[in-house]
Motif scaffolding. Sequence first.
Motif, PDB file in Angstrom:
ATOM      1  N   GLN A 134     -59.074  43.793 -14.862  1.00 30.33           N
ATOM      2  CA  GLN A 134     -58.714  42.377 -14.734  1.00 30.33           C
ATOM      3  C   GLN A 134     -58.223  42.063 -13.319  1.00 30.33           C
ATOM      4  OE1 GLN A 134     -55.116  44.528 -15.299  1.00 30.33           O
ATOM      5  NE2 GLN A 134     -54.878  42.363 -14.793  1.00 30.33           N
ATOM      6  N   SER A 135     -58.201  40.780 -12.992  1.00 27.07           N
ATOM      7  CA  SER A 135     -57.683  40.349 -11.692  1.00 27.07           C
ATOM      8  C   SER A 135     -56.162  40.384 -11.725  1.00 27.07           C
ATOM      9  CB  SER A 135     -58.172  38.928 -11.405  1.00 27.07           C
ATOM     10  OG  SER A 135     -59.579  38.877 -11.489  1.00 27.07           O
ATOM     11  N   SER A 136     -55.533  40.344 -10.544  1.00 30.36           N
ATOM     12  CA  SER A 136     -54.068  40.364 -10.463  1.00 30.36           C
ATOM     13  C   SER A 136     -53.640  39.518  -9.265  1.00 30.36           C
ATOM     14  CB  SER A 136     -53.562  41.805 -10.340  1.00 30.36           C
ATOM     15  OG  SER A 136     -54.187  42.468  -9.265  1.00 30.36           O
ATOM     16  N   LEU A 137     -52.345  39.188  -9.223  1.00 34.00           N
ATOM     17  CA  LEU A 137     -51.864  38.322  -8.140  1.00 34.00           C
ATOM     18  C   LEU A 137     -50.458  38.740  -7.727  1.00 34.00           C
ATOM     19  CD1 LEU A 137     -52.507  34.558  -7.968  1.00 34.00           C
ATOM     20  CD2 LEU A 137     -50.264  35.403  -7.378  1.00 34.00           C
ATOM     21  N   SER A 138     -50.216  38.827  -6.416  1.00 33.65           N
ATOM     22  CA  SER A 138     -48.940  39.395  -5.956  1.00 33.65           C
ATOM     23  C   SER A 138     -48.313  38.605  -4.824  1.00 33.65           C
ATOM     24  CB  SER A 138     -49.179  40.823  -5.472  1.00 33.65           C
ATOM     25  OG  SER A 138     -50.098  40.796  -4.400  1.00 33.65           O
ATOM     26  N   MET A 139     -47.048  38.948  -4.584  1.00 34.71           N
ATOM     27  CA  MET A 139     -46.302  38.411  -3.446  1.00 34.71           C
ATOM     28  C   MET A 139     -46.074  39.571  -2.467  1.00 34.71           C
ATOM     29  SD  MET A 139     -42.494  36.765  -3.725  1.00 34.71           S
ATOM     30  CE  MET A 139     -41.294  36.833  -2.403  1.00 34.71           C
ATOM     31  N   THR A 140     -46.370  39.347  -1.204  1.00 34.70           N
ATOM     32  CA  THR A 140     -46.128  40.356  -0.162  1.00 34.70           C
ATOM     33  C   THR A 140     -44.631  40.306   0.193  1.00 34.70           C
ATOM     34  OG1 THR A 140     -48.360  39.979   0.643  1.00 34.70           O
ATOM     35  CG2 THR A 140     -46.862  41.072   2.158  1.00 34.70           C
ATOM     36  N   LEU A 141     -44.008  41.496   0.311  1.00 36.14           N
ATOM     37  CA  LEU A 141     -42.549  41.545   0.448  1.00 36.14           C
ATOM     38  C   LEU A 141     -42.067  41.971   1.828  1.00 36.14           C
ATOM     39  CD1 LEU A 141     -41.491  43.414  -2.843  1.00 36.14           C
ATOM     40  CD2 LEU A 141     -41.747  40.954  -2.506  1.00 36.14           C
ATOM     41  N   SER A 142     -41.358  41.055   2.487  1.00 33.98           N
ATOM     42  CA  SER A 142     -40.665  41.379   3.727  1.00 33.98           C
ATOM     43  C   SER A 142     -39.172  41.444   3.387  1.00 33.98           C
ATOM     44  CB  SER A 142     -40.944  40.260   4.729  1.00 33.98           C
ATOM     45  OG  SER A 142     -40.248  40.465   5.905  1.00 33.98           O
ATOM     46  N   PRO A 143     -38.367  42.280   4.000  1.00 35.11           N
ATOM     47  CA  PRO A 143     -38.598  43.057   5.207  1.00 35.11           C
ATOM     48  C   PRO A 143     -39.115  44.484   4.972  1.00 35.11           C
ATOM     49  CG  PRO A 143     -36.294  43.198   4.614  1.00 35.11           C
ATOM     50  CD  PRO A 143     -36.962  42.339   3.565  1.00 35.11           C
ATOM     51  N   ARG A 203     -37.675  34.003  -3.420  1.00 31.36           N
ATOM     52  CA  ARG A 203     -37.049  35.309  -3.200  1.00 31.36           C
ATOM     53  C   ARG A 203     -37.425  36.292  -4.294  1.00 31.36           C
ATOM     54  NH1 ARG A 203     -36.343  33.112   0.743  1.00 31.36           N
ATOM     55  NH2 ARG A 203     -34.479  32.809   2.011  1.00 31.36           N
ATOM     56  N   MET A 204     -37.518  37.560  -3.889  1.00 29.54           N
ATOM     57  CA  MET A 204     -37.692  38.634  -4.864  1.00 29.54           C
ATOM     58  C   MET A 204     -36.571  39.626  -4.578  1.00 29.54           C
ATOM     59  SD  MET A 204     -39.614  39.451  -7.417  1.00 29.54           S
ATOM     60  CE  MET A 204     -41.275  38.812  -7.353  1.00 29.54           C
ATOM     61  N   CYS A 254     -35.786  40.245  -0.794  1.00 28.06           N
ATOM     62  CA  CYS A 254     -37.057  40.092  -0.074  1.00 28.06           C
ATOM     63  C   CYS A 254     -37.527  38.645  -0.038  1.00 28.06           C
ATOM     64  CB  CYS A 254     -38.136  40.940  -0.736  1.00 28.06           C
ATOM     65  SG  CYS A 254     -37.766  42.699  -0.705  1.00 28.06           S
ATOM     66  N   VAL A 255     -38.239  38.326   1.038  1.00 27.79           N
ATOM     67  CA  VAL A 255     -38.860  37.005   1.218  1.00 27.79           C
ATOM     68  C   VAL A 255     -40.374  37.228   1.322  1.00 27.79           C
ATOM     69  CG1 VAL A 255     -36.823  36.140   2.442  1.00 27.79           C
ATOM     70  CG2 VAL A 255     -38.711  37.107   3.751  1.00 27.79           C
ATOM     71  N   PRO A 256     -41.169  36.168   1.188  1.00 28.34           N
ATOM     72  CA  PRO A 256     -42.625  36.366   1.346  1.00 28.34           C
ATOM     73  C   PRO A 256     -42.950  36.943   2.721  1.00 28.34           C
ATOM     74  CG  PRO A 256     -42.157  34.185   0.408  1.00 28.34           C
ATOM     75  CD  PRO A 256     -40.838  34.754   0.847  1.00 28.34           C
ATOM     76  N   GLY A 257     -43.665  38.039   2.756  1.00 27.22           N
ATOM     77  CA  GLY A 257     -43.979  38.739   4.015  1.00 27.22           C
ATOM     78  C   GLY A 257     -45.331  38.303   4.574  1.00 27.22           C
ATOM     79  N   GLY A 258     -45.588  38.716   5.819  1.00 27.37           N
ATOM     80  CA  GLY A 258     -46.819  38.322   6.503  1.00 27.37           C
ATOM     81  C   GLY A 258     -47.924  39.374   6.400  1.00 27.37           C
ATOM     82  N   ASP A 259     -48.981  39.152   7.192  1.00 24.50           N
ATOM     83  CA  ASP A 259     -50.159  40.031   7.209  1.00 24.50           C
ATOM     84  C   ASP A 259     -49.809  41.410   7.779  1.00 24.50           C
ATOM     85  OD1 ASP A 259     -51.467  37.714   6.520  1.00 24.50           O
ATOM     86  OD2 ASP A 259     -52.507  37.474   8.446  1.00 24.50           O
ATOM     87  N   ALA A 260     -50.623  42.392   7.475  1.00 24.14           N
ATOM     88  CA  ALA A 260     -50.556  43.693   8.160  1.00 24.14           C
ATOM     89  C   ALA A 260     -50.853  43.417   9.637  1.00 24.14           C
ATOM     90  CB  ALA A 260     -51.591  44.640   7.576  1.00 24.14           C
ATOM     91  N   GLN A 261     -50.038  44.026  10.521  1.00 23.95           N
ATOM     92  CA  GLN A 261     -50.149  43.676  11.938  1.00 23.95           C
ATOM     93  C   GLN A 261     -50.266  44.876  12.843  1.00 23.95           C
ATOM     94  OE1 GLN A 261     -46.820  41.300  13.100  1.00 23.95           O
ATOM     95  NE2 GLN A 261     -48.087  39.450  13.153  1.00 23.95           N
TER      96      GLN A 261
END
Length: 330
Positions: free
Chosen positions: A29-38, A178-179, A316-323
Motif C-alpha cells: 500500500q501507499s504511505s505518507l510521512s512528515m520529514t523530521l528536523s533537526p 510539531r512531532m 521536531c518540526v517539518p524538515g527540508g530536502d536531503a542536501q
Amino acid sequence: MKATVRAHPNLALVKYWGKRDDALILPHQSSLSMTLSPLSVRTTVAFGVGSADEVELNGYVAKGSERDRVLRVLDAVRAEAKGTKLGPARMVSRGDFPASAGLASSAAGFAALAVAARAAAGLPADPRAASLLSRLGSGSACRSVQGGFCEWMRGERPDGMDSYAVQRFDEKHWPELRMVVAIVSRDEKEVKSRDGMKNAVETSPYYPAWVKDAEAEVVRAREFLAKKDLQALGEMCERNAWRMHATSLAADPPLCYLMPKTLELIHSLREQRKKGVPVWFTLDAGPNPCILTDAAHELAAEAAAMACGATEVVRCVPGGDAQLLGEHLF
Ligand code: PMV
C-alpha cells in the motif's frame, strides 16, 4: 568523485507495513510521512578509492546484511553510471540520533546515501531517481529524499519503477506543526520492522483489510494536510497506528511493540485532549510514541511524555530536502 549529504528521517502518518516484493522492496500500500528536523544523518561517499568497498556506520565497519544493503545501492549507481568506471567506494555515515530507538535512522541514512552516491558518480540531481534508489536499501527511505510531507506511491509495475515517493507539501506549508518524539525505551527492538511486517503479511487475518484501509487514508491525509486540519490529521494518525499494530497483534506468532509506558502515554494524551490540548500519538515498529501537535502545545506534549516516564524527548518540526554539504566526513 566524493560527495556528502545530510538527510532527515521521516515519520509516517500513514504507515507502510508489508511488502508485495521482498527483493525489490515494493509495498502492498501507499504511505505518507512528515520529514523530521533537526534529527539528521550525514553520509560521505567517494568512488575510486582503495581496493575494495568500505562501509562505516556510526564509527563501526558494517558487516552482514547492513553492509549488503549499502552495497546494493552502490552497485545500482555503478550500473547506472556504466560509461564511467567508478571503482571501489568508501562510505562513511554518522547519525545524530540513537539508532534502533524506534526512530527511522535507516530512512535518513539510505536517503543520504542515495543522493550522495549519485552526486559522487556525477549523475544529475533527480529526486525521483534518488527515491527509487534509496528504496533498495530501506523502503521508508524513499520518503526522506525530500522534505515536508512525502507520499510513497505503491505503484503497479513488477519492476518497481513506479514505486517511489513524491513531495505533496514542502516544509514551509505548515511550519507550526510539531512531532514530539518520546523515548520510553532505548532497548534494541526484538523484532525488526522487516520481520514484523513479513509476519503480518503472511499470517494476520486482518492484513487485507489493513491494505485497503491504509490506501484510502493516504487520500484523506493529503486533504487534512492541505486544510491544515490538525484534529482530523491527529485522529487519522492514531487510528492508522492502531490498525497497523492490530494486524501484528493478530499475527501468528502475535507481535506487540507496545510497552507499559507506551500505553500509559497513549492514555494520558486522551486525558489531555479532554482538557482541550491537541495531542495525538503515532507509533512505528517500536515502543516510543511520537506526539503530533502544534507549536503552541509542544511543551505540554513534552510534559505529558516526561510524566509518563519518557527519559528523553525530541521536539521536531517539518524538515527540508536531503542536501549536499561542502564538508566531508573523510
Ligand atoms: O523501511 P523500514 O523497513 O524501516 O520499515 C518502516 C516501517 C514503519 O516505520 C513501521 C512504518 C513506516 O512507514 O515508516
